[in-house]
Design an enzyme around this catalytic site. Structure first.
Site, PDB file in Angstrom:
ATOM      1  N   LYS A 142      77.414  27.110   3.093  1.00 30.30           N
ATOM      2  CA  LYS A 142      76.092  26.800   1.769  1.00 30.30           C
ATOM      3  C   LYS A 142      77.080  26.234   0.606  1.00 30.30           C
ATOM      4  O   LYS A 142      78.854  27.013   1.113  1.00 30.30           O
ATOM      5  CB  LYS A 142      75.172  27.535   1.379  1.00 30.30           C
ATOM      6  CG  LYS A 142      75.213  28.814   1.216  1.00 30.30           C
ATOM      7  CD  LYS A 142      75.096  29.404  -0.158  1.00 30.30           C
ATOM      8  CE  LYS A 142      75.827  28.887  -1.107  1.00 30.30           C
ATOM      9  NZ  LYS A 142      76.357  29.874  -2.538  1.00 30.30           N
ATOM     10  N   HIS A 172      72.856  33.210   3.769  1.00 30.50           N
ATOM     11  CA  HIS A 172      72.685  34.228   5.009  1.00 30.50           C
ATOM     12  C   HIS A 172      71.259  34.960   4.453  1.00 30.50           C
ATOM     13  O   HIS A 172      70.971  36.152   4.484  1.00 30.50           O
ATOM     14  CB  HIS A 172      73.607  35.053   3.742  1.00 30.50           C
ATOM     15  CG  HIS A 172      74.256  35.540   2.523  1.00 30.50           C
ATOM     16  ND1 HIS A 172      74.013  34.910   1.981  1.00 30.50           N
ATOM     17  CD2 HIS A 172      74.198  36.570   1.955  1.00 30.50           C
ATOM     18  CE1 HIS A 172      74.009  35.047   0.335  1.00 30.50           C
ATOM     19  NE2 HIS A 172      74.270  35.916   0.637  1.00 30.50           N
ATOM     20  N   HIS A 234      69.788  28.974  -1.173  1.00 32.57           N
ATOM     21  CA  HIS A 234      68.946  30.205  -1.121  1.00 32.57           C
ATOM     22  C   HIS A 234      67.138  29.960  -1.312  1.00 32.57           C
ATOM     23  O   HIS A 234      66.413  30.594  -0.740  1.00 32.57           O
ATOM     24  CB  HIS A 234      69.384  31.232  -1.421  1.00 32.57           C
ATOM     25  CG  HIS A 234      71.258  31.370  -0.754  1.00 32.57           C
ATOM     26  ND1 HIS A 234      70.763  31.168  -0.338  1.00 32.57           N
ATOM     27  CD2 HIS A 234      71.774  31.777  -2.115  1.00 32.57           C
ATOM     28  CE1 HIS A 234      72.681  31.184   0.416  1.00 32.57           C
ATOM     29  NE2 HIS A 234      72.803  31.229  -0.783  1.00 32.57           N
ATOM     30  N   LYS A 331      72.997  34.698 -13.409  1.00 34.58           N
ATOM     31  CA  LYS A 331      74.300  35.153 -13.704  1.00 34.58           C
ATOM     32  C   LYS A 331      74.569  36.268 -14.401  1.00 34.58           C
ATOM     33  O   LYS A 331      74.123  35.932 -16.233  1.00 34.58           O
ATOM     34  CB  LYS A 331      75.863  34.469 -13.093  1.00 34.58           C
ATOM     35  CG  LYS A 331      75.616  34.105 -11.711  1.00 34.58           C
ATOM     36  CD  LYS A 331      76.229  34.598 -10.882  1.00 34.58           C
ATOM     37  CE  LYS A 331      76.913  34.323  -9.864  1.00 34.58           C
ATOM     38  NZ  LYS A 331      76.648  34.797  -8.501  1.00 34.58           N
TER      39      LYS A 331
HETATM   40  C1  BG6 Z   1      76.105  33.437  -3.198  1.00 34.75           C
HETATM   41  C2  BG6 Z   1      76.370  32.916  -4.598  1.00 34.75           C
HETATM   42  O1  BG6 Z   1      75.458  32.720  -1.649  1.00 34.75           O
HETATM   43  O2  BG6 Z   1      74.858  34.319  -2.951  1.00 34.75           O
HETATM   44  C3  BG6 Z   1      77.122  34.064  -5.028  1.00 34.75           C
HETATM   45  O3  BG6 Z   1      76.950  31.433  -4.228  1.00 34.75           O
HETATM   46  C4  BG6 Z   1      75.764  34.561  -5.341  1.00 34.75           C
HETATM   47  O4  BG6 Z   1      76.553  33.439  -6.571  1.00 34.75           O
HETATM   48  C5  BG6 Z   1      75.410  35.412  -3.343  1.00 34.75           C
HETATM   49  O5  BG6 Z   1      75.925  35.508  -5.919  1.00 34.75           O
HETATM   50  C6  BG6 Z   1      74.221  36.643  -4.057  1.00 34.75           C
HETATM   51  O6  BG6 Z   1      73.525  36.908  -2.631  1.00 34.75           O
HETATM   52  P1  BG6 Z   1      74.276  38.114  -1.821  1.00 34.75           P
HETATM   53  O7  BG6 Z   1      73.917  38.797  -0.843  1.00 34.75           O
HETATM   54  O8  BG6 Z   1      75.273  38.481  -2.806  1.00 34.75           O
HETATM   55  O9  BG6 Z   1      73.133  39.121  -3.461  1.00 34.75           O
END
Ligand code: BG6
Length: 467
Positions: A142, A172, A234, A331
């Protein structure tokens, strides 16, 4: 057996994603499922060198196996470390790509695009020219494309290379146990299913507030922003699983048909009032000093990239008409809040005479750690005629794989259930596109919030305090 000799060819192997997520994901997978046979080839434009690459693979394997000693790795992980190799070259160039593909000898090839969308596209163009080996799987990170038009073109391009069931668009979040658990919770018990609609549910929130800031990812993040990085990529998939109609089965076709159907019904009603954006300024998170977002190396202030986005989506169908789905991700927030919250309506009537507060019930699904809590109004413990909320908690998941491990397992098994189908990828762009346009035209102000704080002044989001 064909699947016995699988090679994972990682394009973008020298990048942050490969070290931070992909290699650890593979490592946990091999620890949990040591009977897999896998070889890994890393490739990238930058010449990392064999030693540095092997070192990275070895470090990831050792970390997952709980020690730093390669001698103690399981046989499979050790085989991966021993056989891995690195190829420096330009995969966007058809001649180099062909040479790279010819150098891989295996029964089954998975090409993993750990690349920014525009580079993935260039590699796909080269791949369309030289052709992919028979049965090859394309796993594409992605964000899938950078706009609706771009995603459509990319879909058309990849579908010229291999059939749809060999294309794995990575999200994911589809490997998060809590997200997968939406299926069991919704469709395999008698308690929640009858309540899962507009008659009982007033609002759904899907939140992913992170304390991490930019983490040196300006090159990617400053052109993406929170809306593309998290909501488009996501949280809309999570919304889909919260909102889908019961599928006939949970096989890939039924599940993905149901996801496609619900996403087609989803939209942002008014892009100027139903979406908000903000960017963090300097602040402290725990004992960490975080600089202004715009002062971070590689950030171009003129781009006006948001680090916090909130969008209200409506699902126009019989089940959900009128129920807002609030999707938010930020963030550099002061507190981690990674959860879906299902807010139930208040009861139609509560007998007179109770004291206390009759708060609406809610189901909180925590993504990390995977768990749930039902906040249920009950008689008070001290005074039975005073209402209060009891909390019923439970764990979800408990499996051994991180989400990336789950997703990788499904790719290696050729099971597309944890991957995004072409139509869903396009729908997610279609849903956010009016917001992206309104933001580009500056029709919505870019608010500010202090890093480590609770969000911009004046934003109220379901009890979350504001600066
Ligand atoms: C990623 C984003 O796909 O997912 C990130 O690019 C984000 O910015 C992350 O921090 C969050 O997923 P996880 O699994 O790290 O909490």
């Amino acid at each position: 057996m064909a699947a016995d000799r699988t090679t994972l060819l990682i394009l973008g192997a020298s990048g942050d994603l490969t070290s931070r997520l992909l290699l650890p994901g593979i490592a946990t997978l091999l620890r949990a499922q040591p009977r897999r046979s896998l070889e890994i080839v890393g490739a990238d434009l930058r010449d990392l060198g064999q030693d540095e690459w092997r070192n990275r693979v070895q470090t990831a394997m050792a970390a997952a196996h709980g020690d730093g000693d390669a001698g103690e790795l399981g046989a499979t992980a050790q085989h991966v470390v021993d056989t891995t190799r690195y190829v420096a070259g330009d995969a966007t160039d058809p001649t180099s790509l062909q040479a790279l593909l010819e150098s891989v000898d295996c029964d089954r090839l998975v090409i993993y695009f750990a690349l920014p969308p525009h580079v993935s596209r260039m590699v796909c163009e080269a791949l369309a020219e030289v052709g992919a080996p028979d049965g090859a799987i394309l796993a594409i990170e992605k964000p899938f494309g950078s706009s609706l038009d771009d995603a459509r073109e990319l879909n058309a391009l990849v579908q010229r290379i291999v059939p749809e069931d060999q294309i794995f668009r990575i999200d994911h979040f589809l490997g998060l146990y809590t997200v997968l658990n939406l299926l069991g919770m919704r469709f395999a018990n008698r308690i929640l299913a009858p309540l899962w609609d507009r008659d009982s549910i007033a609002k759904v929130e899907i939140l992913y507030d992170e304390t991490v800031a930019l983490e040196g990812r300006a090159g990617y993040y400053d052109t993406a922003g929170a809306l593309r990085d998290m909501i488009q990529s996501h949280l809309l998939q999570v919304l889909a699983l919260v909102a889908i109609e019961p599928p006939a089965s949970i096989d890939a076709r039924d599940l993905r048909d149901a996801i496609g159907q619900v996403l087609r019904a989803a939209r942002v009603v008014d892009a100027t009032t139903d979406a908000r954006r903000a960017r963090y300024t300097a602040g402290t998170i725990g004992d960490r000093e975080v600089p202004d977002y715009v002062a971070e190396e590689g950030v171009d202030a003129k781009r006006g990239t948001e680090t916090l986005a909130e969008v209200t989506v409506h699902v126009d169908n019989q089940r959900w008409a009128g129920v807002p789905f609030v999707l938010r991700s930020g963030k550099a927030m002061g507190h981690i809040r990674k959860q879906a919250v299902i807010h139930f309506r208040e009861p139609a009537h509560v007998p007179r005479g109770f004291g206390g507060r009759n708060s609406a019930d809610r189901l909180v699904l925590d993504f990390r750690p995977d768990s749930f809590a039902i906040h249920l109004t009950t008689n008070g413990k001290g005074d039975p005629f005073t209402l209060e909320q009891s909390v019923l908690r439970g764990e979800l998941g408990g499996g051994q794989l991180e989400p990336y491990g789950e997703v990788l397992a499904s790719i290696l098994d050729g099971d597309p259930r944890l991957a995004v189908r072409a139509d869903a990828a396009e729908e997610c762009w279609r849903i956010v596109e009016p917001v992206l346009r309104a933001w580009k035209r500056d029709e919505v102000p870019l608010a500010e919030y202090r890093a480590g704080g609770v969000g911009p002044r004046g934003w109220r989001s379901n009890g979350a305090a504001t600066d």
